[in-house]
Structures are given as C-alpha cells and as structure tokens.
Design a protein around this motif. Structure first.
Motif, PDB file in Angstrom:
ATOM      1  N   THR A 115       0.896  -1.060   0.103  1.00 12.92           N
ATOM      2  CA  THR A 115       0.445   0.248   0.100  1.00 12.92           C
ATOM      3  C   THR A 115       1.120   1.212  -0.359  1.00 12.92           C
ATOM      4  O   THR A 115       1.721   0.853   1.127  1.00 12.92           O
ATOM      5  CB  THR A 115      -0.453   0.186   1.167  1.00 12.92           C
ATOM      6  N   ILE A 116       0.418   2.785  -0.818  1.00 11.72           N
ATOM      7  CA  ILE A 116       1.200   3.499  -0.965  1.00 11.72           C
ATOM      8  C   ILE A 116       0.285   4.487   0.300  1.00 11.72           C
ATOM      9  O   ILE A 116      -1.216   4.763  -0.629  1.00 11.72           O
ATOM     10  CB  ILE A 116       1.689   4.413  -2.473  1.00 11.72           C
ATOM     11  N   TYR A 117       0.129   5.635   0.838  1.00  9.92           N
ATOM     12  CA  TYR A 117      -0.589   6.224   1.666  1.00  9.92           C
ATOM     13  C   TYR A 117       0.024   7.729   1.029  1.00  9.92           C
ATOM     14  O   TYR A 117       0.823   8.028   1.510  1.00  9.92           O
ATOM     15  CB  TYR A 117      -0.196   5.889   2.918  1.00  9.92           C
ATOM     16  N   LEU A 125       3.344   2.152   2.358  1.00 10.66           N
ATOM     17  CA  LEU A 125       5.132   3.066   2.664  1.00 10.66           C
ATOM     18  C   LEU A 125       4.191   4.662   2.075  1.00 10.66           C
ATOM     19  O   LEU A 125       3.201   4.664   1.543  1.00 10.66           O
ATOM     20  CB  LEU A 125       5.393   3.136   1.502  1.00 10.66           C
ATOM     21  N   LEU A 126       4.245   5.516   3.346  1.00  6.88           N
ATOM     22  CA  LEU A 126       3.965   6.411   3.443  1.00  6.88           C
ATOM     23  C   LEU A 126       4.651   7.711   2.116  1.00  6.88           C
ATOM     24  O   LEU A 126       6.093   7.592   2.555  1.00  6.88           O
ATOM     25  CB  LEU A 126       4.302   7.180   4.480  1.00  6.88           C
ATOM     26  N   HIS A 127       3.448   8.476   1.450  1.00  6.08           N
ATOM     27  CA  HIS A 127       4.429   9.840   0.992  1.00  6.08           C
ATOM     28  C   HIS A 127       4.828  10.442   1.411  1.00  6.08           C
ATOM     29  O   HIS A 127       3.413  11.673   2.060  1.00  6.08           O
ATOM     30  CB  HIS A 127       3.565  10.001  -0.435  1.00  6.08           C
ATOM     31  N   SER A 128       5.775  11.320   1.899  1.00  2.00           N
ATOM     32  CA  SER A 128       6.022  12.762   1.528  1.00  2.00           C
ATOM     33  C   SER A 128       6.464  14.099   0.723  1.00  2.00           C
ATOM     34  O   SER A 128       7.449  13.558   0.079  1.00  2.00           O
ATOM     35  CB  SER A 128       7.280  13.320   2.861  1.00  2.00           C
ATOM     36  N   ASP A 129       6.231  14.906   0.581  1.00  2.00           N
ATOM     37  CA  ASP A 129       6.047  15.988   0.421  1.00  2.00           C
ATOM     38  C   ASP A 129       7.935  16.595   0.460  1.00  2.00           C
ATOM     39  O   ASP A 129       8.716  17.209  -0.581  1.00  2.00           O
ATOM     40  CB  ASP A 129       5.346  16.945  -0.006  1.00  2.00           C
ATOM     41  N   VAL A 139       5.265   1.675   7.607  1.00  2.00           N
ATOM     42  CA  VAL A 139       6.985   1.298   7.643  1.00  2.00           C
ATOM     43  C   VAL A 139       8.329   2.371   7.136  1.00  2.00           C
ATOM     44  O   VAL A 139       9.148   2.314   7.876  1.00  2.00           O
ATOM     45  CB  VAL A 139       7.520  -0.363   7.290  1.00  2.00           C
ATOM     46  N   ALA A 140       7.765   2.794   6.276  1.00  2.00           N
ATOM     47  CA  ALA A 140       9.122   3.697   5.621  1.00  2.00           C
ATOM     48  C   ALA A 140       8.281   4.536   5.411  1.00  2.00           C
ATOM     49  O   ALA A 140       6.360   5.045   4.642  1.00  2.00           O
ATOM     50  CB  ALA A 140      10.592   3.016   4.968  1.00  2.00           C
ATOM     51  N   VAL A 141       8.695   5.798   4.714  1.00  2.00           N
ATOM     52  CA  VAL A 141       8.545   7.319   4.237  1.00  2.00           C
ATOM     53  C   VAL A 141       9.504   7.342   2.747  1.00  2.00           C
ATOM     54  O   VAL A 141      10.824   7.374   2.836  1.00  2.00           O
ATOM     55  CB  VAL A 141       8.337   8.535   4.926  1.00  2.00           C
ATOM     56  N   ASP A 142       9.164   7.811   1.661  1.00  2.00           N
ATOM     57  CA  ASP A 142       9.587   8.680   0.843  1.00  2.00           C
ATOM     58  C   ASP A 142       9.074   9.559  -0.125  1.00  2.00           C
ATOM     59  O   ASP A 142       7.830   9.795   0.121  1.00  2.00           O
ATOM     60  CB  ASP A 142       9.926   7.096  -0.348  1.00  2.00           C
ATOM     61  N   MET A 143       9.840  10.167  -1.599  1.00  2.00           N
ATOM     62  CA  MET A 143       9.073  11.368  -2.002  1.00  2.00           C
ATOM     63  C   MET A 143       8.357  11.180  -2.958  1.00  2.00           C
ATOM     64  O   MET A 143       8.432  12.040  -4.265  1.00  2.00           O
ATOM     65  CB  MET A 143      10.564  12.836  -1.391  1.00  2.00           C
ATOM     66  N   GLU A 144       9.006   9.994  -3.667  1.00  2.00           N
ATOM     67  CA  GLU A 144       8.131   9.667  -5.309  1.00  2.00           C
ATOM     68  C   GLU A 144       6.803   8.961  -5.414  1.00  2.00           C
ATOM     69  O   GLU A 144       6.130   9.080  -6.532  1.00  2.00           O
ATOM     70  CB  GLU A 144       9.731   9.001  -5.750  1.00  2.00           C
TER      71      GLU A 144
END
Length: 220
Positions: A73-75, A103-107, A126-131
């Motif tokens: 899942t991408i949140y 996976l969390l998205h962050s700007d 569990v983790a975060v990225d920007m793309e």
C-alpha cells in the motif's frame, strides 16, 4: 511484451535500476515537479507499467538500513493506493528478505527521529519516500499498473544533518557546491553525514545484491 518504466530520485539509484531494467529510467531530483516531468517522459516512451525505485527512510523502529521494501500500500494524503500484484510478484515480493507493509509519501524530506516517530504512530507506515506517492497518483490517473521497490537508507532512529536537504540538484545528481557551503557553515554535521553515508552504503549494497538476484526474471 511489457515495457516497464522506472522512476528514481537520484542518478545513483538509476545506475542500480539499470541492472534490472536496462531501458526507460528517469530521475525526479526528489522534487514533486521533477517527478511529474519524469513520469510524463516515461509515458512518452510508451511504457505500460511504472516502478518507483530507490531509497526510503525507515519509520518502523525495528527496520534497519538495507531492508528491502515491496509495499502493498502507498499512503498519500489520507488515501491508500494499491500497487499491481503481478508486478510486485515479479519484483520479488514473496522473497523472505523482503519487508511488506505500507509506505508513506511525503512532499518534504523527513529529517528528525521525532518526526519519524510521530508519522509511524499516526500512519503505521513502515517507511517514507518522496516519489512513490506521485507515481501512485499518476498511475491511477493514467490507468497504468505500478509497483514500488525501495531499500531503507536512514533508520527511524537516525537524524539527518541539514546538508541532506540540500544534497540533490534538480536532475538527481549531488549538488556539490551546496554540500560544501553547508559543511563550511556548520562543520559539526560532518559526523552525522559520515554516519548517514555508512547507512547509505549498506542500503546501496543490499539493493544492488537484490536487484542482481532478481535480474534473472524475464518480463514479458
């Protein structure tokens, strides 16, 4: 035959991705606008699937640098996006060393342990990225299957030095002049940068090893 495009944030990630997908790869420079432009370039080449590939920051305190992620899942902005099951399987989702989760998205770059802890408690990701969130939204809009293959670079208990927010240029290369300027202005962050570099080396090696093992798979 499938034609899979890959979006990365950095050129170093692109070099890894070429071992798995030797054709359509674009770098975002870790910016929202850069990601949107890169995704359109991928679409213009005729890709019919897209993979978000590269590094991520750990939010789960139990996850160590070098952990391979294939999130289910991408949140993004309180909405769940579900990657393509077949593409995830082709990427190795059933492998024992792979971590499955959201996976969390962050700007923006998440730089502090305190912020990571808050995000983990709020979202359970569990983790975060920007793309990956941009990829998920773009692919839903264009009805393109997508998946995410990432590796944890900085763990949940790792604070990032200020220079980490300045490190990349818009084309995904290291911005050497800004890095030097930041280090000259705040030399104390050198020690944190060395620790981050050690984590990044572990992450790079683990993702490289995983990609080489998975390159035996044939797509199409």
């Amino acid at each position: 035959m499938q034609r899979i495009g890959v979006l990365v944030g950095m050129q170093s990630e692109a070099r890894l991705a070429r071992n798995l997908y030797p054709t359509a790869i674009e770098a975002s420079g870790a910016t929202m606008r850069g990601a949107e432009i890169a995704l359109q370039r991928l679409l213009d080449t005729g890709v019919d699937k897209i993979v978000s590939f590269g590094f991520a920051a750990g939010l789960d305190p139990l996850i160590k640098p070098g952990t391979i992620l294939l999130p289910h899942t991408i949140y993004v902005n309180n909405k769940d996006y579900v990657p393509d099951l077949t593409l995830r399987s082709q990427l190795g989702a059933e492998k024992s060393q792979v971590k499955i989760g959201a996976l969390l998205h962050s700007d923006t770059i998440i730089t502090s342990c305190a912020e990571k802890e808050i995000l983990f408690q709020q979202t359970g990701c569990v983790a975060v990225d920007m793309e990956s969130g941009i990829v998920a939204q773009y692919c839903e809009e264009h009805q393109i299957p997508f998946a995410v293959l990432r590796v944890v670079c900085d763990s949940a208990n790792r604070d990032l030095p200020p220079v980490a927010s300045l490190a990349l240029s818009n084309d995904g290369h290291l911005n050497i002049s800004k890095i030097i300027g930041s280090l000259l202005g705040n030399p104390d962050q050198v020690f944190d940068l060395i620790k981050l570099g050690a984590d990044a080396a572990i992450a790079y090696w683990q993702l490289n090893s995983f990609v080489h093992k998975m390159s035996a798979f044939r797509f199409g």
